[in-house]
Enzyme design. Structure first.
Site, PDB file in Angstrom:
ATOM      1  CG  LEU A   1      -2.058  -1.111   1.108  1.00 10.01           C
ATOM      2  CD1 LEU A   1      -3.019  -0.991   2.299  1.00 10.01           C
ATOM      3  CD2 LEU A   1      -2.864  -1.074  -0.199  1.00 10.01           C
TER       4      LEU A   1
ATOM      5  CB  ALA B   1       4.644  -5.808  -5.919  1.00 10.24           C
TER       6      ALA B   1
ATOM      7  CB  THR C   1       7.066  -2.907 -18.820  1.00  5.99           C
ATOM      8  OG1 THR C   1       6.853  -1.874 -19.772  1.00  5.99           O
ATOM      9  CG2 THR C   1       8.488  -2.749 -18.264  1.00  5.99           C
ATOM     10  CG  ASP C   2       5.874  -2.066 -24.049  1.00 11.41           C
ATOM     11  OD1 ASP C   2       6.065  -1.376 -23.026  1.00 11.41           O
ATOM     12  OD2 ASP C   2       5.035  -1.754 -24.921  1.00 11.41           O
ATOM     13  CD  GLU C   3       7.914   2.108 -20.079  1.00 12.44           C
ATOM     14  OE1 GLU C   3       8.888   2.625 -19.511  1.00 12.44           O
ATOM     15  OE2 GLU C   3       6.752   2.486 -19.901  1.00 12.44           O
TER      16      GLU C   3
ATOM     17  CE1 TYR D   1       8.145   0.302 -14.091  1.00 13.12           C
ATOM     18  CE2 TYR D   1       8.107   1.025 -16.380  1.00 13.12           C
ATOM     19  CZ  TYR D   1       7.668   0.173 -15.387  1.00 13.12           C
ATOM     20  OH  TYR D   1       6.752  -0.808 -15.684  1.00 13.12           O
TER      21      TYR D   1
ATOM     22  CE  LYS E   1       8.494  -4.457 -14.241  1.00  7.61           C
ATOM     23  NZ  LYS E   1       7.731  -5.160 -13.159  1.00  7.61           N
TER      24      LYS E   1
HETATM   25  P1  NAD Z   1       0.773   0.376  -9.833  1.00  8.76           P
HETATM   26  O1  NAD Z   1       1.803   1.392  -9.492  1.00  8.76           O
HETATM   27  O2  NAD Z   1      -0.621   0.818 -10.126  1.00  8.76           O
HETATM   28  O3  NAD Z   1       0.674  -0.713  -8.672  1.00  8.76           O
HETATM   29  C1  NAD Z   1       1.795  -1.225  -8.026  1.00  8.76           C
HETATM   30  C2  NAD Z   1       1.340  -1.901  -6.727  1.00  8.76           C
HETATM   31  O4  NAD Z   1       2.488  -2.495  -6.105  1.00  8.76           O
HETATM   32  C3  NAD Z   1       0.720  -0.946  -5.718  1.00  8.76           C
HETATM   33  O5  NAD Z   1      -0.458  -1.499  -5.176  1.00  8.76           O
HETATM   34  C4  NAD Z   1       1.804  -0.804  -4.641  1.00  8.76           C
HETATM   35  O6  NAD Z   1       1.283  -0.533  -3.343  1.00  8.76           O
HETATM   36  C5  NAD Z   1       2.475  -2.163  -4.730  1.00  8.76           C
HETATM   37  N1  NAD Z   1       3.868  -2.129  -4.228  1.00  8.76           N
HETATM   38  C6  NAD Z   1       4.834  -1.248  -4.582  1.00  8.76           C
HETATM   39  N2  NAD Z   1       5.975  -1.534  -3.923  1.00  8.76           N
HETATM   40  C7  NAD Z   1       5.715  -2.643  -3.179  1.00  8.76           C
HETATM   41  C8  NAD Z   1       6.496  -3.432  -2.289  1.00  8.76           C
HETATM   42  N3  NAD Z   1       7.788  -3.134  -2.043  1.00  8.76           N
HETATM   43  N4  NAD Z   1       5.924  -4.496  -1.695  1.00  8.76           N
HETATM   44  C9  NAD Z   1       4.617  -4.803  -1.930  1.00  8.76           C
HETATM   45  N5  NAD Z   1       3.823  -4.082  -2.739  1.00  8.76           N
HETATM   46  C10 NAD Z   1       4.377  -3.021  -3.372  1.00  8.76           C
HETATM   47  O7  NAD Z   1       1.381  -0.430 -11.076  1.00  8.76           O
HETATM   48  P2  NAD Z   1       0.650  -1.107 -12.320  1.00  8.76           P
HETATM   49  O8  NAD Z   1       0.525  -0.111 -13.402  1.00  8.76           O
HETATM   50  O9  NAD Z   1      -0.528  -1.834 -11.831  1.00  8.76           O
HETATM   51  O10 NAD Z   1       1.770  -2.153 -12.760  1.00  8.76           O
HETATM   52  C11 NAD Z   1       1.797  -3.461 -12.194  1.00  8.76           C
HETATM   53  C12 NAD Z   1       2.908  -4.252 -12.849  1.00  8.76           C
HETATM   54  O11 NAD Z   1       2.675  -4.350 -14.242  1.00  8.76           O
HETATM   55  C13 NAD Z   1       4.289  -3.637 -12.683  1.00  8.76           C
HETATM   56  O12 NAD Z   1       5.222  -4.678 -12.463  1.00  8.76           O
HETATM   57  C14 NAD Z   1       4.538  -2.944 -14.011  1.00  8.76           C
HETATM   58  O13 NAD Z   1       5.921  -2.882 -14.305  1.00  8.76           O
HETATM   59  C15 NAD Z   1       3.816  -3.877 -14.957  1.00  8.76           C
HETATM   60  N6  NAD Z   1       3.331  -3.270 -16.208  1.00  8.76           N
HETATM   61  C16 NAD Z   1       2.538  -2.175 -16.159  1.00  8.76           C
HETATM   62  C17 NAD Z   1       2.035  -1.643 -17.354  1.00  8.76           C
HETATM   63  C18 NAD Z   1       1.114  -0.446 -17.348  1.00  8.76           C
HETATM   64  O14 NAD Z   1       0.681  -0.019 -18.426  1.00  8.76           O
HETATM   65  N7  NAD Z   1       0.736   0.126 -16.214  1.00  8.76           N
HETATM   66  C19 NAD Z   1       2.360  -2.243 -18.570  1.00  8.76           C
HETATM   67  C20 NAD Z   1       3.193  -3.369 -18.570  1.00  8.76           C
HETATM   68  C21 NAD Z   1       3.655  -3.884 -17.374  1.00  8.76           C
HETATM   69  O1  TDX Z   2       0.300  14.032 -18.334  1.00 11.41           O
HETATM   70  C1  TDX Z   2       0.873  13.286 -19.139  1.00 11.41           C
HETATM   71  N1  TDX Z   2       1.012  13.690 -20.439  1.00 11.41           N
HETATM   72  C2  TDX Z   2       1.623  12.940 -21.389  1.00 11.41           C
HETATM   73  O2  TDX Z   2       1.718  13.358 -22.560  1.00 11.41           O
HETATM   74  C3  TDX Z   2       1.395  11.997 -18.762  1.00 11.41           C
HETATM   75  C4  TDX Z   2       1.271  11.519 -17.345  1.00 11.41           C
HETATM   76  C5  TDX Z   2       1.991  11.239 -19.738  1.00 11.41           C
HETATM   77  N2  TDX Z   2       2.112  11.685 -21.006  1.00 11.41           N
HETATM   78  C6  TDX Z   2       2.709  10.808 -22.033  1.00 11.41           C
HETATM   79  C7  TDX Z   2       3.992  10.114 -21.677  1.00 11.41           C
HETATM   80  C8  TDX Z   2       3.897   8.815 -22.455  1.00 11.41           C
HETATM   81  O3  TDX Z   2       4.330   9.020 -23.792  1.00 11.41           O
HETATM   82  O4  TDX Z   2       1.751   9.751 -22.225  1.00 11.41           O
HETATM   83  C9  TDX Z   2       2.403   8.508 -22.479  1.00 11.41           C
HETATM   84  C10 TDX Z   2       1.977   7.501 -21.419  1.00 11.41           C
HETATM   85  O5  TDX Z   2       2.528   7.927 -20.176  1.00 11.41           O
HETATM   86  P1  TDX Z   2       2.378   7.059 -18.834  1.00 11.41           P
HETATM   87  O6  TDX Z   2       0.930   6.839 -18.553  1.00 11.41           O
HETATM   88  O7  TDX Z   2       3.222   7.691 -17.787  1.00 11.41           O
HETATM   89  O8  TDX Z   2       2.930   5.635 -19.300  1.00 11.41           O
HETATM   90  P2  TDX Z   2       4.369   5.141 -19.847  1.00 11.41           P
HETATM   91  O9  TDX Z   2       5.471   6.027 -19.417  1.00 11.41           O
HETATM   92  O10 TDX Z   2       4.194   4.853 -21.323  1.00 11.41           O
HETATM   93  O11 TDX Z   2       4.499   3.746 -19.023  1.00 11.41           O
HETATM   94  C11 TDX Z   2       3.349   2.909 -18.820  1.00 11.41           C
HETATM   95  O12 TDX Z   2       3.356   1.818 -19.689  1.00 11.41           O
HETATM   96  C12 TDX Z   2       4.363   0.864 -19.505  1.00 11.41           C
HETATM   97  C13 TDX Z   2       3.303   2.438 -17.381  1.00 11.41           C
HETATM   98  O13 TDX Z   2       3.299   3.552 -16.506  1.00 11.41           O
HETATM   99  C14 TDX Z   2       4.452   1.526 -17.079  1.00 11.41           C
HETATM  100  O14 TDX Z   2       4.357   1.003 -15.760  1.00 11.41           O
HETATM  101  C15 TDX Z   2       4.443   0.398 -18.069  1.00 11.41           C
HETATM  102  O15 TDX Z   2       5.587  -0.387 -17.893  1.00 11.41           O
END
Ligand code: NAD
Ligand code: TDX
Length: 332
Positions: A35, A79, A121-123, A148, A152
């Site tokens: 959390l 996480a 992630t694809d990043e 970040y 990863k």
């Molecule tokens: P998020 O930031 O919304 O959620 C992360 C969660 O992990 C939170 O609930 C946080 O409290 C918990 N957390 C953080 N540090 C922790 C710790 N030390 N111990 C236990 N819990 C912890 O992230 P998300 O966007 O849901 O991403 C989840 C996973 O998916 C990540 O591994 C991210 O790299 C991956 N991912 C995300 C995206 C995306 O578009 N958001 C895309 C590809 C992969």
């Molecule tokens: O206010 C904004 N304006 C803007 O133009 C924000 C917050 C972002 N952006 C742009 C940056 C990126 O090109 O939008 C795109 C998406 O941004 P984010 O939502 O921060 O995502 P990104 O950096 O692409 O990463 C996300 O996808 C891959 C997730 O946060 C990662 O956890 C995941 O691994």
């Protein structure tokens, strides 16, 4: 029926996964989540208590990780510190959670011989030119850009090493950008939707040419379940739904769907080192494991996401002011 340990299950994608598991399987889930600012217990509200147990704690806590991993049949590891902009401001928590946390879980999985799925992630592959005909595949070399994505990438490499050196039964998935309910307002799509609801102009970084490959969180969940079920140990699968869009087009679509003119947004300071384009070739997952996405219509998926944020202001409102105050200090 299996007992799944879902780390990060109170975050965006983790909580969507827990809802998906409850709806589509007989599995039991233990959520381990610290959390942090990104975790929210409300994202798990209403789930049956006999199916979902919540434990607040840190994945980098060895004794807690050991106990919970030993009690599970499989670990699904979501996480992470997940936000690129935060990683540019303060990288340290990204190392602690993404590297040391993953290491701690892997050691527990090794000790207890538990199935492990690592969500990534694809990043990790860096970025592509806008006109590059190639997309990322499982054999694209790693080339991460940000604190970040480099942490990863490091965590993925730890998983690969624990498979090869210690025989841990792990798989890895690298997914593109997710959208859907329960996403923190710091992220692009929820930030713009909630800005419009609050009467703030949406904020586009730079010129907005950057392309992201959008997938609905439920399609990510179905893909992870498919890999848990049928994935080959030691292998990596890319998850994507052919959803490439540039940021400018996404902002303009949000404005249109919310009844505002296409130009009603601001250009703000660009992200340092901003990746230009991500694009996933998910052929392997589709052909070898038979997975396919359900959400094909981005416009419809975005419209229902907008409806969710309109209906759930109590969920996102507490985080909104602090998030915008942080961005304001960066000129974003
Ligand atoms: P998020 O930031 O919304 O959620 C992360 C969660 O992990 C939170 O609930 C946080 O409290 C918990 N957390 C953080 N540090 C922790 C710790 N030390 N111990 C236990 N819990 C912890 O992230 P998300 O966007 O849901 O991403 C989840 C996973 O998916 C990540 O591994 C991210 O790299 C991956 N991912 C995300 C995206 C995306 O578009 N958001 C895309 C590809 C992969
Ligand atoms: O206010 C904004 N304006 C803007 O133009 C924000 C917050 C972002 N952006 C742009 C940056 C990126 O090109 O939008 C795109 C998406 O941004 P984010 O939502 O921060 O995502 P990104 O950096 O692409 O990463 C996300 O996808 C891959 C997730 O946060 C990662 O956890 C995941 O691994």
């Amino acid at each position: 029926m299996a007992n799944l340990l879902v780390t990060g299950g109170a975050g965006f994608i983790g909580s969507n996964f827990v809802h998906y598991v409850v709806q589509h399987t007989d599995d039991h889930v233990t959520v381990l989540d610290k959390l942090t600012y990104a975790g929210n217990r409300e994202s798990l509200a209403g789930l049956p208590v006999d199916r979902v147990r919540f434990v607040q704690g840190d994945i980098a806590d060895p004794s807690l990780a050991d106990r919970l991993v030993s009690e599970a049949d499989a670990v699904v590891h979501y996480a992470a510190e997940s936000h690129n902009d935060n990683s540019l401001h303060d990288p340290r928590p990204f190392l602690d959670t993404n590297i040391i946390g993953t290491y701690t879980l892997l050691e527990a999985a090794r000790r207890h011989d538990r199935r492990f799925h690592h969500v990534s992630t694809d990043e990790v592959y860096g970025d592509l030119e806008l006109d590059d005909p190639k997309r990322f595949t499982e054999s694209t070399p790693y080339n991460p850009s940000s604190p970040y994505s480099s942490t990863k990438a490091g965590s993925d490499l730890l998983v690969r090493a624990w498979v090869r050196s210690f025989g841990v039964r792990a798989t890895i998935s690298n997914c593109s950008n997710n959208y859907g309910p329960y996403q923190h307002v710091e992220k692009f799509i929820p930030r713009q939707i909630t800005n419009v609801i609050r009467g703030i102009r949406p904020k586009l970084y730079g010129r907005g040419e950057n392309v992201r490959d959008w997938i609905h969180a439920d399609d990510h969940s179905s893909a992870v379940l498919t890999i848990l079920d049928k994935g080959e140990i030691g292998e990596t699968y890319l998850i994507g739904a052919d959803g490439e869009k540039n940021n400018k087009d996404v902002i303009e679509l949000i404005l249109e769907l919310m009844g505002l003119p296409a130009g009603a947004y601001d250009h703000v300071t660009d992200r340092a080192g901003h990746d230009l384009r991500y694009a996933i070739d998910s052929s392997r997952l589709r052909t070898e494991l038979g997975w396919a996405p359900s959400f094909q219509d981005f416009r419809a998926g975005l419209a229902s996401t907008i409806e969710w944020y309109r209906a759930n202001e109590g969920w996102w409102s507490p985080a909104k002011d602090a998030t915008e105050a942080f961005y304001a200090t960066k000129g974003q």
